[in-house]
Design a protein around this motif. Structure first.
Motif, PDB file in Angstrom:
ATOM      1  N   GLY A 274       0.810  -1.190  -0.180  1.00  0.00           N
ATOM      2  CA  GLY A 274      -0.078  -0.076   0.178  1.00  0.00           C
ATOM      3  C   GLY A 274       0.898   1.232  -0.076  1.00  0.00           C
ATOM      4  N   THR A 275       2.188   1.380  -0.132  1.00  0.00           N
ATOM      5  CA  THR A 275       2.797   2.445  -0.222  1.00  0.00           C
ATOM      6  C   THR A 275       3.683   2.564  -1.523  1.00  0.00           C
ATOM      7  N   ALA A 276       3.965   3.745  -1.876  1.00  0.00           N
ATOM      8  CA  ALA A 276       4.476   3.811  -3.124  1.00  0.00           C
ATOM      9  C   ALA A 276       5.953   4.416  -3.276  1.00  0.00           C
ATOM     10  N   ALA A 277       6.905   3.648  -3.962  1.00  0.00           N
ATOM     11  CA  ALA A 277       8.292   4.190  -3.894  1.00  0.00           C
ATOM     12  C   ALA A 277       8.500   5.095  -5.208  1.00  0.00           C
ATOM     13  N   THR A 278       9.379   6.282  -4.547  1.00  0.00           N
ATOM     14  CA  THR A 278       9.319   7.295  -5.283  1.00  0.00           C
ATOM     15  C   THR A 278      10.732   7.318  -6.236  1.00  0.00           C
ATOM     16  N   GLY A 279      11.709   6.521  -6.030  1.00  0.00           N
ATOM     17  CA  GLY A 279      12.785   6.315  -6.470  1.00  0.00           C
ATOM     18  C   GLY A 279      13.861   7.332  -5.600  1.00  0.00           C
ATOM     19  N   ALA A 280      15.145   7.409  -6.039  1.00  0.00           N
ATOM     20  CA  ALA A 280      16.303   8.394  -5.294  1.00  0.00           C
ATOM     21  C   ALA A 280      15.953   9.470  -5.907  1.00  0.00           C
ATOM     22  N   PRO A 281      16.518  10.720  -5.477  1.00  0.00           N
ATOM     23  CA  PRO A 281      16.378  12.095  -6.106  1.00  0.00           C
ATOM     24  C   PRO A 281      17.041  12.158  -7.544  1.00  0.00           C
ATOM     25  N   ALA A 282      16.441  12.836  -8.259  1.00  0.00           N
ATOM     26  CA  ALA A 282      16.882  12.996  -9.701  1.00  0.00           C
ATOM     27  C   ALA A 282      18.572  13.131  -9.800  1.00  0.00           C
ATOM     28  N   ARG A 283      19.008  12.619 -10.885  1.00  0.00           N
ATOM     29  CA  ARG A 283      20.525  12.924 -11.188  1.00  0.00           C
ATOM     30  C   ARG A 283      20.430  14.072 -11.888  1.00  0.00           C
ATOM     31  N   ASP A 284      21.415  14.994 -11.800  1.00  0.00           N
ATOM     32  CA  ASP A 284      21.788  16.351 -12.633  1.00  0.00           C
ATOM     33  C   ASP A 284      22.636  15.733 -13.978  1.00  0.00           C
ATOM     34  N   LEU A 285      21.869  15.797 -14.827  1.00  0.00           N
ATOM     35  CA  LEU A 285      22.467  15.568 -16.218  1.00  0.00           C
ATOM     36  C   LEU A 285      23.091  16.788 -16.964  1.00  0.00           C
ATOM     37  N   GLY A 286      23.036  17.756 -16.357  1.00  0.00           N
ATOM     38  CA  GLY A 286      23.609  18.987 -16.837  1.00  0.00           C
ATOM     39  C   GLY A 286      22.915  19.262 -18.325  1.00  0.00           C
ATOM     40  N   ASP A 287      23.999  19.730 -18.949  1.00  0.00           N
ATOM     41  CA  ASP A 287      23.330  20.040 -20.484  1.00  0.00           C
ATOM     42  C   ASP A 287      23.751  18.890 -21.475  1.00  0.00           C
ATOM     43  N   ALA A 288      23.545  17.509 -20.905  1.00  0.00           N
ATOM     44  CA  ALA A 288      24.168  16.594 -21.806  1.00  0.00           C
ATOM     45  C   ALA A 288      23.411  16.415 -23.286  1.00  0.00           C
ATOM     46  N   PRO A 289      24.064  16.109 -24.072  1.00  0.00           N
ATOM     47  CA  PRO A 289      23.461  16.281 -25.489  1.00  0.00           C
ATOM     48  C   PRO A 289      22.570  15.055 -25.751  1.00  0.00           C
ATOM     49  N   VAL A 290      21.695  14.943 -26.461  1.00  0.00           N
ATOM     50  CA  VAL A 290      20.904  13.755 -26.945  1.00  0.00           C
ATOM     51  C   VAL A 290      21.759  12.894 -27.781  1.00  0.00           C
ATOM     52  N   ARG A 291      21.799  11.566 -27.403  1.00  0.00           N
ATOM     53  CA  ARG A 291      22.651  10.697 -28.155  1.00  0.00           C
ATOM     54  C   ARG A 291      21.698   9.667 -28.880  1.00  0.00           C
ATOM     55  N   VAL A 292      20.430   9.505 -28.560  1.00  0.00           N
ATOM     56  CA  VAL A 292      19.490   8.571 -29.331  1.00  0.00           C
ATOM     57  C   VAL A 292      18.174   9.335 -29.522  1.00  0.00           C
ATOM     58  N   SER A 293      17.620   9.440 -30.637  1.00  0.00           N
ATOM     59  CA  SER A 293      16.451   9.800 -31.028  1.00  0.00           C
ATOM     60  C   SER A 293      15.676   9.102 -31.701  1.00  0.00           C
ATOM     61  N   VAL A 294      14.576   8.737 -31.253  1.00  0.00           N
ATOM     62  CA  VAL A 294      13.520   7.688 -32.044  1.00  0.00           C
ATOM     63  C   VAL A 294      12.464   8.613 -32.243  1.00  0.00           C
ATOM     64  N   ARG A 295      11.989   8.454 -33.480  1.00  0.00           N
ATOM     65  CA  ARG A 295      10.620   9.506 -33.839  1.00  0.00           C
ATOM     66  C   ARG A 295       9.686   8.568 -34.829  1.00  0.00           C
ATOM     67  N   ASP A 296       8.408   8.861 -34.296  1.00  0.00           N
ATOM     68  CA  ASP A 296       7.243   8.152 -34.848  1.00  0.00           C
ATOM     69  C   ASP A 296       7.589   6.755 -35.538  1.00  0.00           C
ATOM     70  N   LEU A 297       7.990   5.921 -34.648  1.00  0.00           N
ATOM     71  CA  LEU A 297       8.442   4.511 -34.954  1.00  0.00           C
ATOM     72  C   LEU A 297       7.231   3.600 -34.913  1.00  0.00           C
ATOM     73  N   VAL A 298       6.694   2.986 -36.096  1.00  0.00           N
ATOM     74  CA  VAL A 298       5.810   1.863 -36.326  1.00  0.00           C
ATOM     75  C   VAL A 298       6.631   0.712 -36.710  1.00  0.00           C
ATOM     76  N   VAL A 299       6.305  -0.275 -36.020  1.00  0.00           N
ATOM     77  CA  VAL A 299       7.218  -1.658 -36.019  1.00  0.00           C
ATOM     78  C   VAL A 299       6.087  -2.720 -36.157  1.00  0.00           C
ATOM     79  N   LEU A 300       6.181  -3.810 -37.157  1.00  0.00           N
ATOM     80  CA  LEU A 300       5.212  -4.715 -37.301  1.00  0.00           C
ATOM     81  C   LEU A 300       5.392  -5.839 -36.526  1.00  0.00           C
ATOM     82  N   GLY A 301       4.472  -6.673 -35.848  1.00  0.00           N
ATOM     83  CA  GLY A 301       4.807  -7.800 -35.238  1.00  0.00           C
ATOM     84  C   GLY A 301       4.861  -9.098 -36.063  1.00  0.00           C
TER      85      GLY A 301
END
Length: 539
Positions: A274-301
């Protein structure tokens, strides 16, 4: 109808001694000793946890009780009388029911038809199921297992399908109900509901054997716990008299080792009951650039039907992003698509600004994409190949392992020796066949292959499933190392504790769509469960 209090009194006063006793159970499979003289005692009106890591013998012991395996030696006493259980029909006739991880159901049948399948029907041959449906509805209400008796099983969620299996056992008059890892693929709300139903079941005089490897669950619902390790019973304790660390010591067998795996033992402990875990405090990633970008992905099963629908997300350098969801909502297809092993129907995947969609697998590997698949036996390793060959798989054409037009096997062996040492793989050497490895050591080889190439984008799908506590802690440490070395990590897991513990952000995948997002420090497992069930995001 007899009240719960009256039933409890009748159980206390009308019977004595344990409900179930298994003594000296021994079972071998060829040269493998799976059960080594195991004893188990289950009290009346008790939820008894059967706790242990992968390969401890928990399910094997219960398969003996249910008649799926015949023991080499040992005895079973049920309700004070010795019983000879030769097959599941015998077990059912003695009041033993078992709900397996993989449900045995006919999708095109209704709930009632699935429940009565294999039983004698008073209305035969007319197949009038009105009376059974009424009884199922009564059992459903009585034990908090709400499900429509007339619904087609194919339309039900995993949680409701599990209720059907429990009702099937109760309908057949189970006195002992065995549940094998029953919380896998359940949302937190469904877990709470299941635990409530188990209390209602034992309140009416039955007992439950709850097989699990999760210490948190045993502390939340069990009255007593038996811990198994390497096919042996190593201890039985009352929940009120034990602690998570003591249980971990019994499971691992080494106080010093427990100190190294405290993180795994305590992950999610605050989320129990009956209690909820919030996780540890957020990490400071600073101005880290985007390494991976996924856009509008449609995949067939596998059947040509879209498994994902316009999925989009970014992962920054050094960030760990989790994907939560009940199994079957597009996770496998999404993982394979962003790893470059399944074709994209539509959309784009970029790593460090380089488009990869539609390009050969070799290009994905050269771009730093590494994948640890869900099924390590089927997709992660070549069992007939050596450890050395598995470790260079995918990189055999790289400069690192080439000598002219050929593979430099001396370099490959040096690399394998270093990986075996660094990843603590228990094997006779680089030339040992991968098929000879245990599940945990096999996973270490797969992780070594993925991490050794310093991936820019690391995809992990249920990387700790079936692993013992030390191996799970090992995976956690490697994930953090990858993030510290600026990899973008995508972690797909059906274990919410794992996701909220390791991830900077968690995205929820439902029916192939991202339906919500939560960030580290603001996790609420019940909110995530709400989203996993396909309910609207109210945040």
């Amino acid at each position: 109808m007899t009240s719960v209090d009256e039933t409890r009194r009748e159980v206390r006063e009308g019977a004595s001694g344990p409900l179930l006793t298994m003594e000296g159970i021994r079972k071998t499979f060829g040269s493998v000793l799976a059960l080594d003289g195991v004893d188990l005692t289950v009290g009346r009106s008790e939820v008894h946890g059967l706790l242990g890591g992968n390969g401890a013998g928990k399910t094997t012991l219960m398969n003996v009780l249910y008649g799926l395996y015949r023991p080499d030696s040992g005895s079973v006493v049920l309700d004070g009388s010795p019983v000879d259980i030769r097959d599941p029909r015998d077990a059912i006739s003695h009041g033993i029911g078992m709900v397996h991880q993989n449900f045995l159901q006919v999708d095109t049948y209704t709930v009632t038809e699935n429940v009565v399948l294999g039983t004698s029907l008073p209305s035969w041959p007319s197949l009038d199921l009105d009376d059974p449906a009424e009884r199922i509805a009564e059992l459903s209400k009585r034990f908090g297992l709400t499900v429509d008796p007339h619904a087609k099983v194919a339309t039900l969620s995993v949680g409701l399908r599990q209720r059907v299996e429990i009702l099937k056992a109760l309908y057949r008059g189970a006195k002992v109900l065995v549940l094998d890892e029953p919380t896998t693929n359940l949302t937190p709300q469904e877990v709470d509901s299941l635990f409530g139903s188990l209390r209602a079941i034992v309140d009416e005089g039955m007992s439950v054997v709850f097989i699990t490897h999760k210490i948190r669950e045993t502390m939340a619902v069990c009255d007593a716990l038996t811990v198994m390790r390497d096919g042996k019973r190593v201890g039985t304790v009352r929940r009120a008299d034990t602690s998570a660390s003591e249980l971990a010591t019994l499971m691992v067998g080494d106080d010093a080792a427990v100190g190294r795996v405290t993180e795994v033992v305590t992950a999610g402990m605050g989320a129990a009951a009956g209690t909820a875990a919030t996780g540890a405090p957020a990490r400071d990633l600073g101005d880290a650039p985007v390494r991976v970008s996924v856009r509008d992905l449609v995949v067939l099963g596998d059947h040509g039907v879209p498994a994902t629908h316009g999925v989009s997300f970014d992962i920054r350098r050094g960030e760990v992003v989790g994907i939560a969801g009940v199994a079957g909502n597009g996770q496998v297809e999404l993982a394979e698509a962003v790893a470059g092993v399944r074709a994209l129907e539509k959309g784009a995947v970029e790593v460090d600004g380089e488009p990869l969609a539609g390009r050969p697998t070799a290009v994905w590997l050269e771009s730093g994409v590494a994948y640890v698949p869900e099924d390590r036996h089927r997709d992660g390793i070549l069992p007939s190949a050596s450890i050395m060959e598995n470790l260079v798989l995918g990189a055999q054409r790289s400069v690192r392992f080439r000598k002219g037009p050929f593979v430099d096997w001396k370099a490959a062996r040096r690399h394998a020796e270093e990986a075996i040492r660094a990843y603590s793989v228990k094997a006779s050497g680089p030339s040992a066949p991968a098929a000879a490895l245990s599940g945990g050591n096999m996973q270490r080889v797969i992780l070594a292959r993925a991490f050794s190439h310093r991936p820019g984008f690391l995809i992990l799908h249920n990387p700790t499933r079936g692993l013992d506590i030390p191996s799970t802690q090992f995976v956690y440490d490697r994930v953090r190392e990858a993030a510290a070395e600026h990899s973008a990590v995508l972690l797909m897991s059906e274990d919410l504790d794992e996701l909220t513990h390791l991830c900077d952000r968690v995205l929820v995948l439902y029916s192939g769509r991202i339906v919500g997002e939560r960030t580290r420090g603001h996790y609420d497992q019940y909110e995530l469960g709400h989203l996993m069930a396909g309910l609207e995001d109210t945040a």
